[in-house]
Scaffold this motif. Structure first.
Motif, PDB file in Angstrom:
ATOM      1  N   PHE A  15      -2.081   2.267  -5.290  1.00 25.94           N
ATOM      2  CA  PHE A  15      -2.412   3.149  -5.003  1.00 25.94           C
ATOM      3  C   PHE A  15      -3.827   3.431  -3.706  1.00 25.94           C
ATOM      4  O   PHE A  15      -4.789   3.440  -4.397  1.00 25.94           O
ATOM      5  N   LEU A  26       8.110   5.804  -4.025  1.00 21.65           N
ATOM      6  CA  LEU A  26       7.473   4.996  -6.158  1.00 21.65           C
ATOM      7  C   LEU A  26       8.049   3.812  -6.451  1.00 21.65           C
ATOM      8  O   LEU A  26       7.581   2.790  -6.765  1.00 21.65           O
ATOM      9  N   ALA A  70      -1.425   8.012  -1.124  1.00 23.21           N
ATOM     10  CA  ALA A  70      -1.433   9.857  -1.949  1.00 23.21           C
ATOM     11  C   ALA A  70      -2.371  10.895  -1.983  1.00 23.21           C
ATOM     12  O   ALA A  70      -3.378  10.282  -1.854  1.00 23.21           O
ATOM     13  N   TYR A 129      -2.241  12.139 -10.610  1.00 22.18           N
ATOM     14  CA  TYR A 129      -1.823  11.324 -10.348  1.00 22.18           C
ATOM     15  C   TYR A 129      -1.718   9.965 -10.685  1.00 22.18           C
ATOM     16  O   TYR A 129       0.497   9.340 -11.176  1.00 22.18           O
ATOM     17  N   LYS A 155       0.776  -0.763   0.259  1.00 28.07           N
ATOM     18  CA  LYS A 155       0.165  -0.176  -0.251  1.00 28.07           C
ATOM     19  C   LYS A 155       0.770   1.154  -0.169  1.00 28.07           C
ATOM     20  O   LYS A 155       1.565   1.325   0.832  1.00 28.07           O
ATOM     21  N   LEU A 156       0.350   1.986  -0.886  1.00 26.35           N
ATOM     22  CA  LEU A 156       1.152   3.680  -0.791  1.00 26.35           C
ATOM     23  C   LEU A 156      -0.356   4.157  -0.908  1.00 26.35           C
ATOM     24  O   LEU A 156      -1.182   4.786  -1.261  1.00 26.35           O
ATOM     25  N   VAL A 208       2.472   8.072 -12.057  1.00 31.99           N
ATOM     26  CA  VAL A 208       3.000   7.111 -11.344  1.00 31.99           C
ATOM     27  C   VAL A 208       3.124   6.353 -12.694  1.00 31.99           C
ATOM     28  O   VAL A 208       3.873   5.478 -12.674  1.00 31.99           O
ATOM     29  N   THR A 247      -0.489  -1.730 -11.652  1.00 30.82           N
ATOM     30  CA  THR A 247      -0.931  -1.034 -10.680  1.00 30.82           C
ATOM     31  C   THR A 247      -2.890  -0.905 -10.567  1.00 30.82           C
ATOM     32  O   THR A 247      -2.969  -0.320 -11.667  1.00 30.82           O
ATOM     33  N   ILE A 261      -5.512   1.164  -8.063  1.00 28.77           N
ATOM     34  CA  ILE A 261      -5.602   2.361  -7.577  1.00 28.77           C
ATOM     35  C   ILE A 261      -7.088   2.053  -7.056  1.00 28.77           C
ATOM     36  O   ILE A 261      -8.314   1.762  -7.984  1.00 28.77           O
TER      37      ILE A 261
END
Lengths: 394, 394
Positions: free
Chosen positions: B70, B55, B40, B104, B37-38, B108, B117, B119
């Protein structure tokens, strides 16, 4: 609407603080039907004279024609109350809070006119709020202001844990005033902080802030702690007339004035005069007044008569009966059977200590054997009486 | 799944803290596809090398086959971020946060494989929570623990107001980890507190607490503040190759090691050796490496070539052109037209100050009139070039 200045004076009588007195008077004089709010804690459904202090003020508002709304905190009860005693109260289920709410309403009906009294459950509006609504609500108040509440402040300063959710409690209670658009909220001094949160939140939500009136907490019969059922220092408004009268006679001398002012319609100067004249008579008068209020004149007179007999050492008119099948029985055995003593040894000590009478005569022989062919009155200590008779088989 | 110890070493490279390192290694070795997890912040959609630090770590996890998610805090952005600067950031609308989220994601994609990836918008779960859910969430944390967060702590101690809703922010961010059942969360050191809240909340909700890895905040080109667009000390990952190369050449000597370690795949000991050998060469190498990373080898070579020419005083291969319709023109007038000077007086002062060249020769006469029958290169200061030509009508 009724603008009876005498009743308005009675409402204010005994109040600790009014925010603001001018605002309150103006609203009462406006001729508008006001919404008067009282928050009720459904986890404590047994009402006593301590609760009656604010309930009786609501009755006065009701008599003036205003709208009385009890907010049953069924939603807030689910999180438990931050009591300052650093332990989380077990959360109630919605069902438990509803049932307590009904029991509360039934008891309230002993003081207020139930037909003119509304009950609102705060789950009606709080359960509809989503996270964004909660954020909006929370944004109206700062952490520092919430932590000013005495119990939070003490716990925070003493590094005792406060759960984040506890901080939401006063905001929820305050939001109840917004949901009702309350004109006046009445409560004990221990609720002052929460009532003022309601006042502040109403302003934030664009309403005219409610007037807040706080009353002292009635000290219990022990003369020390706030009246509460768990401390057994209470007079319940549901108790039988005899018990109520007897308990009311036990109000400590130095609290009698408070009891008069806070739990009856007696104004302070009148109560002072009654007490100054004859303290013993003042106690009888108070006990009679309270018993009459909840049970009527006849029951109050009967309770007074019984009290006078018991206090004078005579047996009351009516008492429990107990039947024995043997023709005769050891007194110490009998004391155990009726539940006055828990063992024969204890029963003998009770007799030796001159605590047991038969037909008004103190028994001195711990090994006495008594005949039950004729009924007799067994007295234990000062106040406990029981009629003993044979079951007829002997 | 790939268990490449070299990549695992690269992930750990530069990390400030890992909670816990053993747990992280065990999970990476488990063969299970992990959820990384990140969080944002959609209110700051312009990505720069500062953002690239974490990243690029995610890219390594991605290369090992793990799932990158994200979390766009579209819901949390609605309440603004308690920055510690004691002013509430304006709340964004849901629409604004969605649009920023997409921007974003597009940026990315310059670092991560966009196909692999994911979101997630945290409004997906947070907007579904009701008051009771919020209470339950809040009950997992104490006020004291939340107030330990540096910015809260400082503001609280300095009696600066903290709105109640701000305390909910770390809980919401932490709950995102619960909603995703995250295995690992990566972030800057300024996020340490929030990441650990996520770790704690997962345990409270019966999940295995996520591993947390924090990385230093990249200091900007000013050598003082954390890289940020608002301070204009940044290298944007979206900037043209020439600009990126030129900016990268401006990294302060004493930060070059950090830039190597945190923004490229160079291991620390290698970077040290490069810098120790030749600091000027190390700067060129870094600028080339970064430009190549975001624009490819060809663009990086072209940017280097241009940089060398500009830095050496020569005109670049390509430059903007400007056409003039008159056959001849006052130089000070021309300087105004192309935008180098804002008035004729300023233009004359620029010329007198020896700041203007024509075809590489410094002009000394502020009243010079120049012919445009043949194209020429007008140079302003050290780095600004423009080709002047006639529009053919003269």
């Amino acid at each position: 609407l009724d603008i009876n200045m005498e009743k308005i004076e009675l409402i204010k009588s005994g109040a600790i603080q009014i925010y603001s007195e001018q605002g309150l008077i103006e609203r009462l004089r406006s001729g508008r039907r006001l919404t008067i709010k009282l928050g009720a804690d459904p986890s404590r459904p047994d009402l006593h004279l301590g609760h009656s202090v604010v309930l009786r003020k609501l009755k006065l508002f009701q008599e003036l024609g205003h709208r009385i709304v009890f907010v049953i905190g069924d939603f807030t009860a689910m999180i438990g109350d931050p009591t300052g005693r650093n332990k989380t109260r077990p959360a109630l289920t919605l069902e438990e809070t509803r049932s307590s709410g009904e029991s509360y309403f039934n008891q309230v009906a002993k003081i207020l006119d139930p037909v003119k009294t509304e009950i609102a459950y705060n789950s009606e509006w709080l359960s509809k709020m989503n996270f964004a609504d909660v954020i909006s609500l929370c944004s109206k108040y700062t952490v520092a202001r919430i932590l000013e509440r005495d119990d939070f402040k003490n716990r925070f300063e003493q590094n005792q844990p406060i759960s984040m959710h506890e901080l939401l409690y006063p905001l929820m209670q305050g939001y109840d005033s917004v949901a009702l658009n309350a004109d006046v909220e009445v409560g004990g001094t221990d609720q002052t902080f929460n009532l003022l949160v309601g006042r502040a939140l109403q302003a934030d939500y664009g309403q005219v802030p409610q007037e807040v009136i706080t009353f002292p907490l009635l000290v219990g019969l022990d003369g020390k702690e706030k009246m509460s059922k768990s401390l057994d220092n209470y007079i319940g408004i549901d108790e039988p007339a005899d018990v109520m009268f007897e308990k009311a006679m036990k109000v400590p001398d130095d609290l009698l004035l408070d009891y008069y002012v806070l739990t009856t319609d007696t104004l302070e100067q009148d109560a002072r005069a009654i007490i100054r004249k004859d303290i013993r008579e003042a106690h009888f008068r108070y006990a009679f007044m309270i018993t009459e209020m909840y049970h009527g004149r006849q029951a109050a007179e009967s309770a007074r008569k019984r009290y006078l007999q018991v206090a004078g050492g005579a047996a009351p008119d009516r008492m429990p009966e107990f039947t024995v099948s043997e023709p005769e029985i050891m007194l110490c055995e009998l004391l155990m059977r009726v539940g006055f003593s828990s063992s024969k040894g204890e029963a003998r000590r009770n007799i030796a200590g001159r605590g047991v009478k038969i037909n008004g005569v103190t028994v001195e022989d711990p090994m006495l054997k008594v005949a039950v062919t004729e009924p007799f009155i067994l007295q234990f200590g000062k106040n406990r009486f029981i009629k003993i008779r044979s079951d007829g088989h002997a």
